[in-house]
Design a protein around this motif. Structure first.
Motif, PDB file in Angstrom:
ATOM      1  N   LEU A  51      -8.319  -0.803   2.945  1.00  0.00           N
ATOM      2  CA  LEU A  51      -7.222  -0.987   1.788  1.00  0.00           C
ATOM      3  C   LEU A  51      -6.097  -1.888   2.164  1.00  0.00           C
ATOM      4  CD1 LEU A  51      -6.366   0.107  -0.746  1.00  0.00           C
ATOM      5  CD2 LEU A  51      -5.572   2.024   0.303  1.00  0.00           C
TER       6      LEU A  51
ATOM      7  N   TYR B 123      -8.059   3.091   5.318  1.00  0.00           N
ATOM      8  CA  TYR B 123      -6.645   3.011   5.100  1.00  0.00           C
ATOM      9  C   TYR B 123      -5.999   1.861   5.428  1.00  0.00           C
ATOM     10  CZ  TYR B 123      -2.031   3.985   3.784  1.00  0.00           C
ATOM     11  OH  TYR B 123      -0.704   4.001   3.248  1.00  0.00           O
TER      12      TYR B 123
ATOM     13  N   VAL C  72       0.680  -0.995  -0.099  1.00  0.00           N
ATOM     14  CA  VAL C  72      -0.157   0.059   0.084  1.00  0.00           C
ATOM     15  C   VAL C  72       0.914   1.249   0.060  1.00  0.00           C
ATOM     16  CG1 VAL C  72      -1.654   1.216   0.996  1.00  0.00           C
ATOM     17  CG2 VAL C  72      -1.736  -1.126   1.197  1.00  0.00           C
TER      18      VAL C  72
ATOM     19  N   LEU D 113      -8.986   8.453  -1.467  1.00  0.00           N
ATOM     20  CA  LEU D 113      -8.114   9.017  -0.491  1.00  0.00           C
ATOM     21  C   LEU D 113      -7.103  10.205  -0.945  1.00  0.00           C
ATOM     22  CD1 LEU D 113      -7.494   6.114   1.827  1.00  0.00           C
ATOM     23  CD2 LEU D 113      -8.986   7.880   2.287  1.00  0.00           C
TER      24      LEU D 113
ATOM     25  N   LEU E 285       0.178   7.717   2.018  1.00  0.00           N
ATOM     26  CA  LEU E 285      -0.687   8.782   1.908  1.00  0.00           C
ATOM     27  C   LEU E 285       0.139  10.106   1.909  1.00  0.00           C
ATOM     28  CD1 LEU E 285      -3.623   7.604   3.554  1.00  0.00           C
ATOM     29  CD2 LEU E 285      -3.809   7.925   1.311  1.00  0.00           C
TER      30      LEU E 285
ATOM     31  N   VAL F  86      -2.204   9.120   8.960  1.00  0.00           N
ATOM     32  CA  VAL F  86      -3.585   8.402   9.422  1.00  0.00           C
ATOM     33  C   VAL F  86      -3.710   9.011  10.889  1.00  0.00           C
ATOM     34  CG1 VAL F  86      -4.735   6.232  10.591  1.00  0.00           C
ATOM     35  CG2 VAL F  86      -3.159   6.179   8.481  1.00  0.00           C
TER      36      VAL F  86
ATOM     37  N   ASN G 257     -10.217   2.970  -3.632  1.00  0.00           N
ATOM     38  CA  ASN G 257     -10.093   3.724  -2.263  1.00  0.00           C
ATOM     39  C   ASN G 257      -8.934   4.548  -2.128  1.00  0.00           C
ATOM     40  OD1 ASN G 257     -11.521   2.741   0.407  1.00  0.00           O
ATOM     41  ND2 ASN G 257     -11.516   0.902  -1.117  1.00  0.00           N
ATOM     42  N   ASP G 258      -7.855   4.048  -3.084  1.00  0.00           N
ATOM     43  CA  ASP G 258      -6.825   5.048  -2.909  1.00  0.00           C
ATOM     44  C   ASP G 258      -6.883   6.094  -3.775  1.00  0.00           C
ATOM     45  OD1 ASP G 258      -3.468   5.267  -2.832  1.00  0.00           O
ATOM     46  OD2 ASP G 258      -3.846   5.435  -4.851  1.00  0.00           O
TER      47      ASP G 258
ATOM     48  N   LEU H 226     -10.391   7.235   9.135  1.00  0.00           N
ATOM     49  CA  LEU H 226      -9.126   6.894   8.126  1.00  0.00           C
ATOM     50  C   LEU H 226      -8.454   5.603   8.169  1.00  0.00           C
ATOM     51  CD1 LEU H 226      -7.716   8.018   5.597  1.00  0.00           C
ATOM     52  CD2 LEU H 226      -6.040   9.466   7.336  1.00  0.00           C
TER      53      LEU H 226
END
Length: 268
Positions: free
Chosen positions: A57, A53, A29, A108, A32, A36, A104-105, A49
């Motif tokens: 995710l 995530y 993954v 976000l 971000l 978080v 999802n990615d 979050l």
């Protein structure tokens, strides 16, 4: 035509298309652009979050790694896994996990606690397609709140360069016509007109035409997750809570990111 369209989609894709590269035959993954622990204020608390995530995710990516082990997919980039499984009628489980992870990615990566403002150029691009930015936000919200069950509301660009709205259910993807998972595929023109007049239908005159789906794939520009785990922690299960979630979403959209996607899709 299809081959060039796929190159375009890959070119504007998020880090799930570029950072999810095989390393010892495993996908990871990507980080971000925020932590978080900080959440995305005011939309997502750190707890919410983490669910989206760190739990959901990450679990999807782990499942993709399990499914591709020892198969033709194990040395492919993540986006290639998504698109190749979309083309196969026998890889629904792999597609669902890969597509849901990508969605999802993408969602976000559109957010920020200090979002860039919408530029005049982007506002004009949206107004050219929807009449005004206000109409776009209203119709996007209507589509999202009208989505019954789990899914996604998208702003997408079609092959003619028009920005339109698209609802996909479950892990539905705008990237491939076979895997959009739309609930309006069998609707008649009369049905769509009637639904567009209903504020709770999730359909408007700005929605991507269902009848053209066989000839269309779309370039994603912006999306919101309408999966329960995305809003349940902070907003609850009521319609009023979901509406507050969508309204707050627009306070955290990083329009500089959105503008880059439109520009790279040839929008300006």
């Amino acid at each position: 035509m299809l081959r060039s369209a796929l190159r375009l989609h890959r070119a504007i894709a998020t880090p799930l298309a570029s950072s999810f590269r095989p390393a010892a035959r495993l996908h990871t993954v990507p980080p971000l652009p925020y932590t978080v622990e900080a959440g995305v204020s005011p939309l997502l608390s750190p707890t919410a979050l983490k669910v989206i995530y760190a739990d959901h995710l990450a679990g999807l990516v782990d499942r993709v790694n399990e499914l591709i082990a020892g198969t033709q997919y194990e040395d492919k980039a993540f986006y290639e896994v998504l698109m190749d499984s979309a083309r196969s009628l026998n890889e629904l489980q792999l597609f669902n996990n890969a597509s849901q992870a990508w969605n999802n990615d993408f969602f976000l990566r559109s957010l920020s606690s200090t979002p860039g403002k919408m530029s005049d150029a982007l506002a004009k691009r949206i107004a050219d397609c929807f009449g005004s930015v206000e109409v776009f936000r209203r119709e996007f919200t209507t589509n999202a709140l009208g989505l019954f069950g789990s899914g996604w509301t998208w702003l997408v660009e079609d092959r003619d360069g028009r920005l339109v709205l698209l609802n996909t259910y479950n892990a539905g993807s705008p990237h491939h016509r076979r895997r959009m998972q739309r609930h309006d595929e069998t609707a008649t023109n009369s049905d769509l007109v009637s639904q567009a007049q209903n504020p709770y239908s999730g359909v408007s005159r700005y929605s991507a035409p269902a009848k053209q789906m066989a000839n269309n794939s779309y370039t994603p520009i912006l999306c919101i997750s309408m999966w329960e785990h995305a809003y349940l922690t902070d907003y609850g299960v009521t319609r009023e809570g979901r509406q507050k979630y969508v309204e707050t979403f627009f306070k955290t959209v990083d329009w500089s990111v959105v503008e880059g996607r439109v520009f790279r899709a040839g929008g300006f």
